[in-house]
Write an enzyme that holds these catalytic residues in place. Structure first.
Site, PDB file in Angstrom:
ATOM      1  NE  ARG A  20      79.607  19.418  70.410  1.00 32.57           N
ATOM      2  CZ  ARG A  20      80.545  18.765  69.732  1.00 32.57           C
ATOM      3  NH1 ARG A  20      81.739  19.300  69.558  1.00 32.57           N
ATOM      4  NH2 ARG A  20      80.300  17.555  69.234  1.00 32.57           N
ATOM      5  NE  ARG A 114      88.340  13.892  58.573  1.00 33.91           N
ATOM      6  CZ  ARG A 114      88.419  14.460  59.776  1.00 33.91           C
ATOM      7  NH1 ARG A 114      89.237  15.492  59.951  1.00 33.91           N
ATOM      8  NH2 ARG A 114      87.716  14.007  60.781  1.00 33.91           N
ATOM      9  CD  GLN A 161      83.299  16.483  63.732  1.00 32.48           C
ATOM     10  OE1 GLN A 161      83.419  16.499  62.500  1.00 32.48           O
ATOM     11  NE2 GLN A 161      84.328  16.675  64.538  1.00 32.48           N
ATOM     12  CG  ASP A 302      88.701  11.925  68.692  1.00 34.94           C
ATOM     13  OD1 ASP A 302      88.807  11.340  67.593  1.00 34.94           O
ATOM     14  OD2 ASP A 302      88.145  13.035  68.808  1.00 34.94           O
ATOM     15  NE  ARG A 374      92.125  13.921  68.714  1.00 35.19           N
ATOM     16  CZ  ARG A 374      92.286  14.847  69.650  1.00 35.19           C
ATOM     17  NH1 ARG A 374      93.323  14.771  70.477  1.00 35.19           N
ATOM     18  NH2 ARG A 374      91.433  15.849  69.767  1.00 35.19           N
TER      19      ARG A 374
END
Length: 420
Positions: A20, A114, A161, A302, A374
């Site tokens: 950001r 995606r 997002q 997440d 992750r």
């Protein structure tokens, strides 16, 4: 009473804040200096794209300096490569739309798979000319001539997002944007966006599901990046799992990152002692982890894999709900983490937007990381109490924390050194 073993974990800068801040620096008036940015493949992809777009970029060891341009990219023609970085791939179409020229945005096969459609359609609705691959996926060809702005509707049920990209670009449009959102997920990330916009001199108004952002000029300034709360979750979980204590400096109750709730809400419900100071957070694990029962993780999805990785050691099944968007991340994370647990002998159940983990004694095996940082980090935590657990792609953590395994080893070594 058994003495608690303590460690300190050094967590790198927030990926969300760094991304950001890079966007804001690119559209702000003047030169912004970002201190302690996340230096990893995702953020390097974003920084490299900004340089390719013609912005002045200077780097030292702990500072990235970007000279902005409210009128969009200085380059009139450019091709940018986002690698596996979803944040870069979702933010850059909005950024280049402010410019004047032709831009191509592409990424890895993983990122090409995606979803991008809600953002692509919203940009088209405000007059941006975009050619996309079937399904409105990457690569994108954007013919930009500035953005007038106006009213736009956005489905943010897959990723927040998309909304962040529109909010960040809105002040640099001619008339601003009035964004009406449906199915919003990961609300704390949007709150983070609006807070950072304010820090760069622009206020946004929210009326229910409508975000109203007038034209304005961002002000460049020096900006410090705090540690990543999502990454910190693995070290907090490690303490929870082993009954030890860990402190993450630089990440305290002043943080705006929603994923800190993994410690303050989720782990607290599981019997951990959680202490949040102004600029640090400490988690101490219990003798026996309690199940939080049913837990909604829509806003902190997440960290879903982090919870799933320690769930086998709870005293009852753990049911995680409202995480459908986890199926369209770097991989289908619900399938990936439950498959990993099943391979370790742990019983799981799943549905379209939920998973349940039953307690058990995991056994060591090879875990498929699915090239997902992750999954790899969560499985590494599981490995602290699962002898013989191995990872088929441990280096994929370079996406957000190249030194993750070394730091986890360092934390474990600190616990061993402080053992009574």
């Amino acid at each position: 009473m058994t003495a608690v073993r303590h460690a300190t974990a050094r967590v790198p800068g927030s990926k969300s804040v760094t991304a950001r801040a890079l966007f804001l620096a690119a559209v702000a008036e003047g030169t912004t200096r970002l201190s302690r940015p996340l230096d990893a493949s995702d953020t390097r992809a974003f920084l490299g794209a900004i340089a390719t777009l013609g912005y002045s970029v200077e780097q030292t060891e702990n500072v990235w300096a970007v000279t902005g341009n409210r009128a969009g990219p200085p380059a009139e023609n450019a091709t940018v490569w986002c690698h596996d970085a979803g944040t870069a791939a979702r933010f850059l179409p909005a950024l280049v739309s402010l410019g004047h020229g032709r831009y191509r945005i592409d990424a890895s096969d993983q990122m090409r798979a995606r979803p991008m459609s809600p953002l692509v359609q919203a940009l088209r609705d405000i007059g941006v000319h975009i050619d996309a691959a079937p399904g409105d996926r990457l690569p994108l060809e954007i013919r930009a001539d500035g953005v007038v702005g106006g009213d736009v509707a956005l489905d943010a049920g897959v990723s927040s997002q998309y909304l962040t990209a529109l909010c960040l670009m809105a002040p640099a449009t001619k008339n601003g944007l009035r964004i009406t959102v449906s199915q919003l997920v990961s609300v704390p990330y949007v709150d983070l966006t609006l807070a950072m916009m304010r820090e760069f001199g622009v206020d946004a108004n929210r009326d229910g599901q409508t975000f109203i952002i007038p034209p304005a000029t961002y002000r460049a300034h020096d900006y410090a990046i705090e540690p990543d709360a999502s990454t910190a979750s693995y070290f907090f979980a490690a303490a929870a799992l082993t009954g030890n204590s860990v402190t993450v400096p630089g990440l305290g109750r002043r943080s705006r990152q929603g994923d800190l709730r993994f410690a303050t809400d989720v782990l607290a419900r599981m019997g951990c002692q959680v202490e949040s100071g102004e600029d640090d957070t400490t988690v101490t694990g219990p003798t026996q982890l309690r199940s939080p029962g049913e837990i909604i993780m829509r806003d902190i999805s997440d960290t879903m894999m982090t919870l799933a990785a320690i769930a086998p050691f709870a005293d009852a099944p753990v049911l995680i709900r409202d995480v459908a968007n986890c199926r369209v991340k770097e991989c289908d994370r619900i399938d990936a983490i439950t498959t990993a647990l099943n391979a370790c002998g742990i019983t799981t159940r799943t549905g379209p937007d939920w998973l349940e983990v039953t307690p058990g004694e995991p056994r060591g095996t090879m875990i498929d990381c699915h090239a997902d940082h992750r999954i790899t980090m969560a499985a590494s935590v599981l490995g602290l109490r699962t002898p013989g657990l191995r990872l088929n792609d441990p280096k994929c953590v370079a996406k957000t924390f190249p030194g993750f395994h070394d730091e986890l080893d360092h934390v474990v070594a600190q616990w061993q050194q402080t053992a009574p």
